[in-house]
Write a protein that holds these residues in place. Structure first.
Motif, short mmCIF file in Angstrom:
data_model
loop_
_atom_site.label_atom_id
_atom_site.label_comp_id
_atom_site.label_asym_id
_atom_site.label_seq_id
_atom_site.Cartn_x
_atom_site.Cartn_y
_atom_site.Cartn_z
N PRO A 1 3.92 -5.86 -15.06
CA PRO A 1 5.15 -5.52 -15.77
C PRO A 1 6.22 -4.84 -14.92
O PRO A 1 7.38 -4.78 -15.31
N THR A 2 5.83 -4.32 -13.75
CA THR A 2 6.75 -3.51 -12.96
C THR A 2 6.86 -4.06 -11.55
O THR A 2 5.98 -3.82 -10.71
N ARG A 3 7.95 -4.75 -11.27
CA ARG A 3 8.18 -5.21 -9.89
C ARG A 3 8.71 -4.03 -9.09
O ARG A 3 9.73 -3.44 -9.44
N VAL A 4 8.00 -3.70 -8.04
CA VAL A 4 8.46 -2.63 -7.16
C VAL A 4 9.61 -3.19 -6.31
O VAL A 4 9.45 -4.24 -5.68
N PRO A 5 10.77 -2.52 -6.32
CA PRO A 5 11.93 -3.05 -5.60
C PRO A 5 11.68 -3.16 -4.10
O PRO A 5 10.89 -2.41 -3.52
N ASP A 6 12.38 -4.12 -3.47
CA ASP A 6 12.31 -4.28 -2.02
C ASP A 6 12.67 -2.97 -1.35
O ASP A 6 13.51 -2.21 -1.85
N GLY A 7 12.02 -2.70 -0.25
CA GLY A 7 12.29 -1.47 0.49
C GLY A 7 11.00 -0.83 0.97
O GLY A 7 9.92 -1.46 0.96
N GLU A 8 11.13 0.42 1.37
CA GLU A 8 9.98 1.13 1.95
C GLU A 8 8.81 1.26 0.99
O GLU A 8 7.65 1.11 1.39
N ALA A 9 9.08 1.52 -0.28
CA ALA A 9 7.99 1.70 -1.26
C ALA A 9 7.20 0.39 -1.43
O ALA A 9 5.97 0.42 -1.50
N ARG A 10 7.90 -0.71 -1.47
CA ARG A 10 7.23 -2.00 -1.61
C ARG A 10 6.42 -2.33 -0.36
O ARG A 10 5.27 -2.79 -0.45
#
Length: 159
Positions: free
Chosen positions: A60-69
């Protein structure tokens, strides 16, 4: 008369072919049972064992592009490596892109869905909601347990 000739030709051809088949069968060694290998990989009397197949689906939760992903997927790969080294994960890999929502597959060498669930819940893609897991008890060849070792031997060293 014609059918007798065809029969005779077929019989001669078969008799000529049989020694080749027999020689090939004699030259191919019969597989031998390796009790140590079977025990090491948890094989039962059929050479099989219990697994839990886990299908990873889009969550349900796409982690946005970037360092966290990037960090999440690095943790996902580290988790896979850890579970494989512990002998809990027989096979893992992604599905090819499709509209099905299926993202990846785990085959855990565990006895129950509860055990597989506990292992899956350590994965950052599950913790972050990027993926959700679907569990299926499965009975398959114990030879799957040799996959990680064989895979390591097929990956060339990094320079």
């Amino acid at each position: 008369m014609r059918s007798i000739r065809l029969f005779c030709c077929a019989a001669v051809a078969t008799l000529a072919w049989m020694p080749t088949v027999a020689a090939t069968a004699a030259a191919t060694p019969a597989p031998t049972f390796d009790a140590e290998l079977a025990q090491r990989h948890g094989a039962d009397e059929r050479g099989m064992r219990r697994y839990v197949l886990v299908v990873l689906k889009t969550g349900p939760t796409r982690v946005p592009d970037g360092e966290a992903r990037t960090a999440m997927f690095a943790g996902h790969m580290a988790n896979i490596e850890r579970l494989a080294k512990e002998g809990k994960l027989a096979v893992a890999g992604p599905f090819m892109p499709s509209d099905s929502g299926w993202r990846g597959l785990y085959i855990f060498a565990v006895e129950s869905v509860d055990e597989a669930r506990a292992l899956t819940e350590t994965d950052p893609v599950i913790v972050n909601g990027e993926m959700v897991a679907e569990y299926h008890p499965w009975y398959g060849s114990a030879a799957l347990m040799a996959t990680a070792e064989l895979h390591e031997r097929m990956v060339p060293p990094k320079n």
